[in-house]
Scaffold this motif. Structure first.
Motif, short mmCIF file in Angstrom:
data_model
loop_
_atom_site.label_atom_id
_atom_site.label_comp_id
_atom_site.label_asym_id
_atom_site.label_seq_id
_atom_site.Cartn_x
_atom_site.Cartn_y
_atom_site.Cartn_z
N ALA A 30 16.49 -7.41 15.21
CA ALA A 30 15.12 -7.06 14.79
C ALA A 30 14.94 -5.55 14.69
O ALA A 30 14.39 -5.04 13.70
N LEU A 31 15.44 -4.82 15.70
CA LEU A 31 15.26 -3.36 15.69
C LEU A 31 16.15 -2.68 14.65
O LEU A 31 15.76 -1.67 14.07
N SER A 32 17.34 -3.27 14.39
CA SER A 32 18.22 -2.69 13.36
C SER A 32 17.57 -2.80 11.99
O SER A 32 17.58 -1.85 11.20
N ILE A 33 16.99 -3.99 11.69
CA ILE A 33 16.32 -4.17 10.40
C ILE A 33 15.12 -3.22 10.30
O ILE A 33 14.91 -2.58 9.27
N ALA A 34 14.36 -3.11 11.40
CA ALA A 34 13.20 -2.21 11.40
C ALA A 34 13.64 -0.76 11.17
O ALA A 34 13.01 -0.01 10.42
N ALA A 35 14.75 -0.37 11.81
CA ALA A 35 15.25 1.00 11.65
C ALA A 35 15.69 1.25 10.20
O ALA A 35 15.42 2.32 9.63
N PHE A 36 16.34 0.24 9.60
CA PHE A 36 16.78 0.39 8.22
C PHE A 36 15.58 0.49 7.27
O PHE A 36 15.55 1.34 6.37
N LYS A 37 14.56 -0.36 7.50
CA LYS A 37 13.34 -0.29 6.69
C LYS A 37 12.68 1.08 6.82
O LYS A 37 12.26 1.68 5.82
N SER A 38 12.62 1.58 8.06
CA SER A 38 12.01 2.90 8.29
C SER A 38 12.78 3.98 7.56
O SER A 38 12.19 4.90 6.99
N SER B 16 0.83 -1.21 0.00
CA SER B 16 0.00 0.00 0.00
C SER B 16 0.87 1.25 0.00
O SER B 16 0.50 2.28 -0.57
N SER B 17 2.04 1.18 0.63
CA SER B 17 2.94 2.32 0.62
C SER B 17 3.50 2.56 -0.79
O SER B 17 3.68 3.70 -1.21
N LEU B 18 3.77 1.44 -1.50
CA LEU B 18 4.24 1.58 -2.88
C LEU B 18 3.18 2.27 -3.75
O LEU B 18 3.48 3.23 -4.45
N THR C 34 -1.07 13.35 2.29
CA THR C 34 -1.72 12.09 2.69
C THR C 34 -0.70 10.96 2.63
O THR C 34 -0.68 10.08 3.51
N GLY C 35 0.17 11.00 1.60
CA GLY C 35 1.23 10.01 1.48
C GLY C 35 2.15 10.03 2.69
O GLY C 35 2.49 8.98 3.23
N LEU C 36 2.54 11.22 3.15
CA LEU C 36 3.41 11.33 4.33
C LEU C 36 2.77 10.64 5.53
O LEU C 36 3.41 9.88 6.26
N TYR C 37 1.48 10.90 5.72
CA TYR C 37 0.74 10.29 6.83
C TYR C 37 0.68 8.77 6.66
O TYR C 37 0.98 8.01 7.59
N TRP C 38 0.35 8.31 5.46
CA TRP C 38 0.19 6.89 5.20
C TRP C 38 1.52 6.15 5.42
O TRP C 38 1.56 5.08 6.02
N HIS C 39 2.62 6.73 4.93
CA HIS C 39 3.93 6.10 5.11
C HIS C 39 4.33 6.08 6.58
O HIS C 39 4.96 5.14 7.04
N PHE C 40 3.97 7.14 7.32
CA PHE C 40 4.27 7.16 8.75
C PHE C 40 3.58 5.99 9.45
O PHE C 40 4.18 5.30 10.29
N VAL C 41 2.31 5.76 9.10
CA VAL C 41 1.56 4.65 9.71
C VAL C 41 2.24 3.32 9.35
O VAL C 41 2.30 2.40 10.16
N ASP C 42 2.78 3.25 8.14
CA ASP C 42 3.54 2.07 7.71
C ASP C 42 4.78 1.89 8.59
O ASP C 42 5.08 0.78 9.05
N VAL C 43 5.49 2.99 8.87
CA VAL C 43 6.70 2.93 9.71
C VAL C 43 6.36 2.41 11.11
O VAL C 43 7.09 1.60 11.69
N VAL C 44 5.23 2.87 11.66
CA VAL C 44 4.82 2.39 12.99
C VAL C 44 4.67 0.87 12.96
O VAL C 44 5.14 0.16 13.85
N TRP C 45 4.03 0.35 11.90
CA TRP C 45 3.83 -1.09 11.80
C TRP C 45 5.17 -1.82 11.62
O TRP C 45 5.35 -2.94 12.12
N ILE C 46 6.12 -1.20 10.91
CA ILE C 46 7.44 -1.81 10.69
C ILE C 46 8.10 -2.11 12.04
O ILE C 46 8.83 -3.08 12.18
#
Lengths: 215, 99
Positions: free
Chosen positions: B41-49, A77-79, A190-202
């Motif tokens: 795990a956190l290093s990979i997550a940080a890199f992805k972010s 979805s981020s892509l 909206t993209g900035l917001y959506w990607h941020f939500v993606d980062v939280v999930w990451i």
């Protein structure tokens, strides 16, 4: 004096300044979001440090396949969101609509899988409070882990619902012929917001689903 | 217009990298590295972010002020975590047994 332009609001010198102001405003909002989720992550880390066993066991109750699929869905979805921004910048209306629709579809799939997971936890008696009927060792702290699980993923899911509503508004605006070329900024924000939500999930995915896999 | 338009090829490259990193973090989670598991795990997550923030969120091509704003969010998050743990880890009466 710059040429009069439809996209330029009168308080700005030029479009570049206007776009930068919008981006900075959005980032300011995202900083407050970072602090909001940051507080949850900090509390999670404190209780994980004092109850590592409960966190390890709690993590093993989560479905790593569903969580993994959801991670891939969210990255997809981020892509499509990033492609939507590109389409808006290049005034490609069909591509913009298609990518916004795909982003909404991926977001809906994510929430659907999340709902199935929540249902499984309810059936297993792992929802904190009066539905917590699970039997096993150290129940108090297992319940604490699931309290963090539901609040963190729940707040994340709520942010996605908000994002889906905003995306639906963007679809309507696009159908009215807006958001193209110089008017693309709402799509980007909206993209900035959506990607941020993606980062939280990451970060949520490894911290909740993966920490208890080994051993 | 000076707006940066990301190429489809770049976006697809980032997308594939994010999927590959997700597969990696799942795979390594099943190996027992003791206390290093969480670090990996956190290093990979940080890199992805970082990939998402720099390329999907266009910070890589943003103005210096955008960098300052994005950096400030990160800095304050670090302050939050450092001070919180500076407190909890220095309480001898709280049993901190692991990270």
């Amino acid at each position: 004096m710059p040429e009069p332009h439809g996209a330029l609001a009168q308080q700005f010198e030029d479009l570049e300044q206007q776009h930068e102001s919008a981006t900075l405003g959005m980032w300011l909002f995202l900083i407050t979001e970072i602090m909001f989720f940051g507080g949850l992550f900090a509390a999670y880390a404190v209780y994980r440090s004092t109850h590592p066993e409960a966190w390890h066991n709690g993590s093993r109750h989560l479905d790593v396949v569903m969580g993994g699929i959801n991670t891939a869905v969210l990255i997809s979805s981020s892509l499509t969101m990033a492609l939507a921004v590109r389409a808006a910048q290049l005034s490609k209306k069909t591509a913009l609509l298609a990518n916004l629709a795909l982003t909404i579809a991926f977001g809906a799939v994510f929430l659907g899988i999340k709902a199935i997971e929540y249902h499984h936890k309810l059936e297993a008696g792992l929802v904190p409070g009066r539905f917590f009927t699970y039997v096993g060792p150290d129940l108090d702290h297992l319940q604490l882990f699931f309290l963090f699980y539901f609040i963190m993923t729940g707040m994340h899911a709520f942010h996605m619902v908000v994002g889906l509503v905003v995306l639906a508004v963007l679809v309507v605006m696009t159908l009215k012929g807006r958001l193209l070329g110089d008017f693309y900024k709402p799509v980007e924000l909206t993209g900035l917001y959506w990607h941020f939500v993606d980062v939280v999930w990451i970060f949520l995915f490894p911290l909740l689903y993966l920490i208890g896999r080994h051993g | 217009m000076s707006t940066h338009v990301a190429s489809v090829r770049l976006l697809l490259t980032i997308f594939v990298m994010l999927l590959a990193l997700t597969a990696t973090t799942v795979a390594v989670a099943y190996f027992d590295f003791g206390r290093v598991n969480i670090v990996v795990a956190l290093s990979i997550a940080a890199f992805k972010s970082a990939l998402v923030v720099l390329y999907f969120m266009h910070v890589r091509y943003g103005s210096r002020l955008t960098w300052v704003f994005a950096g400030a969010g990160f800095l304050w998050l670090v302050l939050l975590l450092v001070f919180t743990f500076g407190d909890y880890l220095s309480r001898p009466w709280e049993s901190v047994t692991a990270w």
